[in-house]
Design a protein around this motif. Sequence first.
Motif: not given
Length: 356
Positions: A162-172
Amino acid sequence: MNDMTPLAQLSPPSASGATSARLTRKQKAAIVVRFLLNEGAEVPLTDLPEPLQATLTTQMGTMRYVDRSTLADVVAEFAGELEAMGLTFPRGVAGALTALDGKISPQTAARLRKEAGVRQFGDPWEQICNAGITNLVPIIEKESIEIAAVVLSKLEVAQAAALLGKLPGDKARRITYAVSQTGAVTPDAVDRIGLALAAQLHEVPETAFDSGPEQRVGEILNYSAAATRDDVLVGLDETDQDFAARVRKAIFTFANIPERLNPTDVPKITREVEQAVLVMALASATEGDLAAAAEFLLDNMSKRMGDGIREEMEELGAVKPKDAEEAMTEVVNAIRKLEASGEITLILPESEGEDE
């Protein structure tokens, strides 16, 4: 000491106590801990500071055998010290703040935490994992990729996703790759990271109120007359439509019963409200959303009770508006009371019920 004798069967301490007198306090502590563990007692050694845990472990590793008389002397001395102990205090400011939780003002507690550098109660990672994704996202966005990778590794799988899904794609993607580089991270480093992040979670401005403005206004309007409530909401719509919408979600009235109350909880409501009051409330709910709420309650109570109340409603006839509003308010208050006690849980509006 592989086969120790239970304390009740030990021989009396020796008259001189010469053997135990030659032992250091560390050796005596090791003997007592070994005895307690051998007897199956739960000894919370994790509560000790880490240096003391290490010292105790090292001391136990150097000892081989203790005779019965020495064991009896040491245990008797330990029991005597316990009997003489009148009071213990929590260790450090964190322990003292925990012991005084609710007894001193939040402002004082916050100041002491800040002055003493105490930013956590208990395990900081437990606080981080319970903080919610919404609170973690702004912290992760400010931290380095390496720190974010450690956080991702400590969270449960669903939370991490869920946390990854809230971050910009590149940063994730960069954080996900950095997880592969965390194999050499030491427990001490993880602890320090946890303490630092927990401190950030606590660094929020102090507020005078425990709830938000929409909740406070909603609670007031819950107990207001319907005419007053409608007039206030119209005024809020004209002034601030967004705030008015949030207030409406915080309000719980008789008309909200079908959408917010679990059908299986209806019998609890009928037990909480006097039947005469319930009959009056249902008899007066004859139009629109009010009628839907009345039918919801009648359909989800026992058939026998529902049939009986319907008969009483017909016999009651017309209800004065003031009496009707008071009866409905009493039903709503009963629902609120059961919710506050934890006996029922109201269904949140869809926009509030989404998982973070």
